[in-house]
Design a protein around this motif. Sequence first.
Motif, PDB file in Angstrom:
ATOM      1  N   LEU A 271       5.416  46.651 -23.539  1.00 42.90           N
ATOM      2  CA  LEU A 271       5.854  48.043 -23.553  1.00 42.90           C
ATOM      3  C   LEU A 271       4.839  48.965 -22.882  1.00 42.90           C
ATOM      4  O   LEU A 271       5.216  49.975 -22.268  1.00 42.90           O
ATOM      5  CB  LEU A 271       6.092  48.499 -25.005  1.00 42.90           C
ATOM      6  N   ALA A 272       3.561  48.614 -23.002  1.00 45.02           N
ATOM      7  CA  ALA A 272       2.512  49.470 -22.446  1.00 45.02           C
ATOM      8  C   ALA A 272       2.070  49.018 -21.061  1.00 45.02           C
ATOM      9  O   ALA A 272       1.052  49.510 -20.545  1.00 45.02           O
ATOM     10  CB  ALA A 272       1.309  49.485 -23.390  1.00 45.02           C
ATOM     11  N   LEU A 273       2.811  48.092 -20.452  1.00 41.58           N
ATOM     12  CA  LEU A 273       2.405  47.561 -19.150  1.00 41.58           C
ATOM     13  C   LEU A 273       2.235  48.652 -18.089  1.00 41.58           C
ATOM     14  O   LEU A 273       1.262  48.609 -17.306  1.00 41.58           O
ATOM     15  CB  LEU A 273       3.405  46.504 -18.681  1.00 41.58           C
ATOM     16  N   PRO A 274       3.139  49.661 -18.014  1.00 40.82           N
ATOM     17  CA  PRO A 274       2.931  50.730 -17.024  1.00 40.82           C
ATOM     18  C   PRO A 274       1.617  51.488 -17.224  1.00 40.82           C
ATOM     19  O   PRO A 274       1.085  52.063 -16.270  1.00 40.82           O
ATOM     20  CB  PRO A 274       4.137  51.653 -17.252  1.00 40.82           C
ATOM     21  N   ILE A 275       1.100  51.487 -18.457  1.00 38.64           N
ATOM     22  CA  ILE A 275      -0.178  52.145 -18.724  1.00 38.64           C
ATOM     23  C   ILE A 275      -1.345  51.187 -18.514  1.00 38.64           C
ATOM     24  O   ILE A 275      -2.405  51.567 -17.985  1.00 38.64           O
ATOM     25  CB  ILE A 275      -0.201  52.688 -20.172  1.00 38.64           C
ATOM     26  N   LEU A 276      -1.155  49.919 -18.897  1.00 38.78           N
ATOM     27  CA  LEU A 276      -2.234  48.943 -18.813  1.00 38.78           C
ATOM     28  C   LEU A 276      -2.605  48.617 -17.367  1.00 38.78           C
ATOM     29  O   LEU A 276      -3.785  48.359 -17.066  1.00 38.78           O
ATOM     30  CB  LEU A 276      -1.841  47.654 -19.550  1.00 38.78           C
ATOM     31  N   ILE A 277      -1.626  48.594 -16.458  1.00 42.34           N
ATOM     32  CA  ILE A 277      -1.923  48.251 -15.060  1.00 42.34           C
ATOM     33  C   ILE A 277      -2.904  49.249 -14.441  1.00 42.34           C
ATOM     34  O   ILE A 277      -3.907  48.845 -13.827  1.00 42.34           O
ATOM     35  CB  ILE A 277      -0.620  48.145 -14.242  1.00 42.34           C
ATOM     36  N   PRO A 278      -2.676  50.580 -14.584  1.00 45.27           N
ATOM     37  CA  PRO A 278      -3.695  51.518 -14.062  1.00 45.27           C
ATOM     38  C   PRO A 278      -5.046  51.378 -14.759  1.00 45.27           C
ATOM     39  O   PRO A 278      -6.094  51.551 -14.117  1.00 45.27           O
ATOM     40  CB  PRO A 278      -3.073  52.898 -14.337  1.00 45.27           C
ATOM     41  N   VAL A 279      -5.026  51.072 -16.077  1.00 51.30           N
ATOM     42  CA  VAL A 279      -6.285  50.890 -16.796  1.00 51.30           C
ATOM     43  C   VAL A 279      -7.054  49.701 -16.226  1.00 51.30           C
ATOM     44  O   VAL A 279      -8.271  49.767 -16.011  1.00 51.30           O
ATOM     45  CB  VAL A 279      -6.030  50.695 -18.304  1.00 51.30           C
TER      46      VAL A 279
END
Length: 608
Positions: A271-279
């Motif tokens: 679910l948080a993949l769109p956030i984790l990729i930039p991180v």
Amino acid sequence: MLLLGLGLGFWRSEAFLTVAAGVAVFLFGMMSLERGFQSLSGGWMEHWLQRLTNSTGKSVSLGVVSTSLMQSSSLISLLSISFLSAGLISLSSGLAIIFGANLGTTSGAWLIAGFGLKVNLSDLALPLLVFGIVLQLQSRPSWRSLGHLLTGIGFLFLGIQFMKDGFSNLQSQMQLTAMPFQGFTALLLFTGLGIIATVVMQSSHATLILILTALAHQQIHYEDALAVAIGANIGTTVTAILGSISANAAGKRLALGHVVFNLVTGLVALLALPILIPVVELLGNGLGIAADNYTLRLALFHTVFNTLGVAIMLPQLERLTKWLEKRIPADTISIKVPRYLNDAALESALATTSVTRQESQRLTRHALDIVLRALDWEPRSSHTESLLPPAKEFTEKQIDDAYHNRIKTLYNAIVRFISLAHKTPGTTELEPLRQFRSATYHMVEAVKTSGQLHGNLYPALHGRHHTLHAAYEALRQDIRQVITLLENIIAKSTNEPSAAASFFNDYLLELEHQKLRLDDAHERADSETERMIREHIVTPAQATSLMNDQGYARQIALSLISAGQALILAQLPQTSKAQTMIQLSDEDVTQVRQTLATDASEEPSNEA
């Protein structure tokens, strides 16, 4: 179907055969590595798990470090289930170890992405295999264990090289980048692919290496590879579930906790993949990882989302522990079946010894209850009501039933378990298990003999023949002294399993003293019986029964002494040394004889 599909793939593509062979060689290397660690540890690995779990932080750190060293979260999971099933660690400590193990397993992706994909590993694998096989042919166990480790590492390297070579030839035949799925559907599909691959191969490391190799050859998109890594994490829970099948309720709780952790971590990561990729991109830039080095960024992502899982679940550790205990209630244990023995404990030599000790002590307590009742004393254990049928007179038949239906079944289970333990990797100290088996054997013999003694003892104790009453009272008092000593030994070893050797040596000496006392009492009883026959105090028939019962009483006492000695020797660090210490010196024998002579001179004579 799986074998048929593999065979068809081998026929259609030599490159696919190379990749599959690489996976097989890699998995064999993992098995050899685990075997080497288990046998080479000699117990230090288990002692780490037991001693470094007195705080949540230590437990997590232990999981991280041990998994990073051994490169096997499955081994750590199975050992944790084994220790929890044996009662050596708490559920919260076991869960913390599992959390750390999931974080520690990410080190493997870093090693492969940063090193394994850049060099020809077969150049390193072949010398390792040669040295490993040579060491396995040696007679010393430590050399053979080291040989298993080197062989395992060699096969790991060789398997990775096979997979690299196979994927380099598969570029025109397999392109995961061409799959007609986009967005969240593609993420779910590749997550499922990672789960299935890990379940089939029983190794998240193998799945990660496959996906890292495919990513290095641009046969899968970076985002899809991240989903496969998430699926690989979830798939590792199957190993824990399989390992808990033979475990008790405590082991099943830990396996379910492992499932909960990986499912929550995987769901949050998806679910948080769109956030984790930039991180990950931000962290990668900070660490100097090139923007197009997707293999290292995958390894970084693997670490980031597992760290996120630990950060989410660790504050919920106490709540998760209570939920698991409520969800899986404690086992309802019948006296007829083992309480502590479970096949999950066989994964660890220390856990094997621990559960055998606990079950042997349990059988000893039950057997002592029966012996006490056979001697017309009320047992003092809290489980007496469920063990022995209530009766005004505990009959010989009831003794026989208790022996066959309860004591013997426990003894058979202990013998079976110890036989299986001999096959456990790393079980180098088999002497304690033999001593526990010896202790339970002697307790079984004491129960059987007590039934033979009971037939004449009860009528004599409740009859009007005062001389016979006194003779039989003396018999059971001799046994009672040994029972009291044995109860003290059990209490000490139960509350303090690692009690000082000097303390147990004192008990060994006291047991030998009891043997001398029995010899002296037996001689005096024979003389007293002959006197009673001469003076017509008892009939010849009564005297014959009394002498037989004196022999039974002596057998019971000697069996109890032997059981006590075996229980002590099983817990001493150097059994062979301890066995030489239990022999009394001439001075000891003289001192005991003098004490017995003094006691005898102070006793009133038994007259009609």
